[in-house]
Design a protein around this motif. Structure first.
Motif, PDB file in Angstrom:
ATOM      1  N   SER A  57      16.292-109.607   7.382  1.00  0.00           N
ATOM      2  CA  SER A  57      15.730-109.489   6.033  1.00  0.00           C
ATOM      3  C   SER A  57      16.820-109.379   4.983  1.00  0.00           C
ATOM      4  CB  SER A  57      14.821-108.265   5.960  1.00  0.00           C
ATOM      5  OG  SER A  57      15.564-107.087   6.183  1.00  0.00           O
ATOM      6  N   THR A  73      12.802-110.764   1.533  1.00  0.00           N
ATOM      7  CA  THR A  73      12.679-111.984   2.320  1.00  0.00           C
ATOM      8  C   THR A  73      12.920-111.632   3.784  1.00  0.00           C
ATOM      9  OG1 THR A  73      13.547-113.246   0.446  1.00  0.00           O
ATOM     10  CG2 THR A  73      13.447-114.376   2.579  1.00  0.00           C
ATOM     11  N   PHE A  75      12.921-113.162   7.839  1.00  0.00           N
ATOM     12  CA  PHE A  75      13.093-114.380   8.635  1.00  0.00           C
ATOM     13  C   PHE A  75      12.794-114.071  10.097  1.00  0.00           C
ATOM     14  CE2 PHE A  75      16.063-114.346   5.123  1.00  0.00           C
ATOM     15  CZ  PHE A  75      15.875-115.580   4.538  1.00  0.00           C
ATOM     16  N   HIS A  76      12.040-114.953  10.728  1.00  0.00           N
ATOM     17  CA  HIS A  76      11.802-114.857  12.172  1.00  0.00           C
ATOM     18  C   HIS A  76      11.584-116.268  12.693  1.00  0.00           C
ATOM     19  CE1 HIS A  76      10.536-113.648  16.107  1.00  0.00           C
ATOM     20  NE2 HIS A  76       9.367-114.242  15.958  1.00  0.00           N
ATOM     21  N   ASN A  78      11.362-119.885  12.917  1.00  0.00           N
ATOM     22  CA  ASN A  78      11.309-120.912  11.872  1.00  0.00           C
ATOM     23  C   ASN A  78      10.434-120.491  10.700  1.00  0.00           C
ATOM     24  OD1 ASN A  78      12.907-122.700  13.332  1.00  0.00           O
ATOM     25  ND2 ASN A  78      11.152-123.317  14.555  1.00  0.00           N
ATOM     26  N   ARG A  79      10.176-119.206  10.579  1.00  0.00           N
ATOM     27  CA  ARG A  79       9.257-118.723   9.553  1.00  0.00           C
ATOM     28  C   ARG A  79       9.985-117.817   8.571  1.00  0.00           C
ATOM     29  NH1 ARG A  79       3.274-118.400  10.612  1.00  0.00           N
ATOM     30  NH2 ARG A  79       2.452-117.258   8.861  1.00  0.00           N
ATOM     31  N   ARG A  80       9.644-117.985   7.293  1.00  0.00           N
ATOM     32  CA  ARG A  80      10.208-117.140   6.233  1.00  0.00           C
ATOM     33  C   ARG A  80       9.059-116.575   5.417  1.00  0.00           C
ATOM     34  NH1 ARG A  80      13.055-120.118   1.569  1.00  0.00           N
ATOM     35  NH2 ARG A  80      10.934-120.162   0.810  1.00  0.00           N
ATOM     36  N   CYS A  82       8.371-114.284   1.955  1.00  0.00           N
ATOM     37  CA  CYS A  82       8.949-113.700   0.738  1.00  0.00           C
ATOM     38  C   CYS A  82       7.880-112.881   0.032  1.00  0.00           C
ATOM     39  CB  CYS A  82       9.445-114.780  -0.214  1.00  0.00           C
ATOM     40  SG  CYS A  82      10.881-115.655   0.362  1.00  0.00           S
TER      41      CYS A  82
END
Length: 118
Positions: A57, A73, A75-76, A78-80, A82
Motif C-alpha cells: 500500500s 492505494t 495492490f494485490h 493484478n488488482r489495484r 484506490c
C-alpha cells in the motif's frame, strides 16, 4: 508527503463505509472486510497476505485543491484499489482496477519494449 504504512482493522471492525477508515496520528487504519472486498480476497487471509508482502500500500497527502485529503492505494496481484478520504476518514471516492492475467501484462510489457528504438 507520505504517512506511515496503513494498518488493517480486525474482524471486529464495521464493514460499513461510515467508520471503516480512521486517520490517526501514526497512520491510517482501514476495516479489513472493506479492504478484502476491494481486493477480492477472503477477509481471514488479508493480514497474512500483508505480512507476506503480497498486499502492499501507499498513502499520499493531497496538495492544492486536494489539501486535507488522503489517497490510499492498495495492490494485490493484478488488482489495484484506490480510496480517497478526508481527514475524518470519510470515503470521497474509491476505484478498483483489475489488470487481468499475468500473461497479458507480460505480453504488453514485451510489446512496449519492442517498440522502443535505440
Amino acid at each position: 508527503m507520505a504517512l506511515p504504512a496503513n494498518r488493517v482493522a480486525g474482524p471486529e471492525a464495521s464493514h460499513r463505509n461510515a467508520g471503516a477508515i480512521a486517520v490517526e496520528a501514526d497512520g491510517v487504519v482501514i476495516d479489513g472486510a472493506l479492504l478484502a472486498t476491494l481486493l477480492g480476497v477472503p477477509t481471514p487471509d488479508l493480514q497474512a497476505l500483508m505480512r507476506e508482502g503480497r498486499i502492499t500500500s501507499t498513502c499520499e497527502e493531497g496538495v492544492a485543491e486536494h489539501h486535507g485529503q488522503l489517497r490510499l492505494t492498495f495492490f494485490h496481484g493484478n488488482r489495484r484499489a484506490c480510496i480517497s478520504i478526508d481527514r475524518s476518514g470519510r470515503i470521497l471516492t474509491q476505484s478498483i482496477i483489475d489488470f487481468g492475467s499475468q500473461s497479458s501484462l507480460a505480453s504488453s510489457r514485451r510489446n512496449a519494449k519492442a517498440s522502443v528504438s535505440e
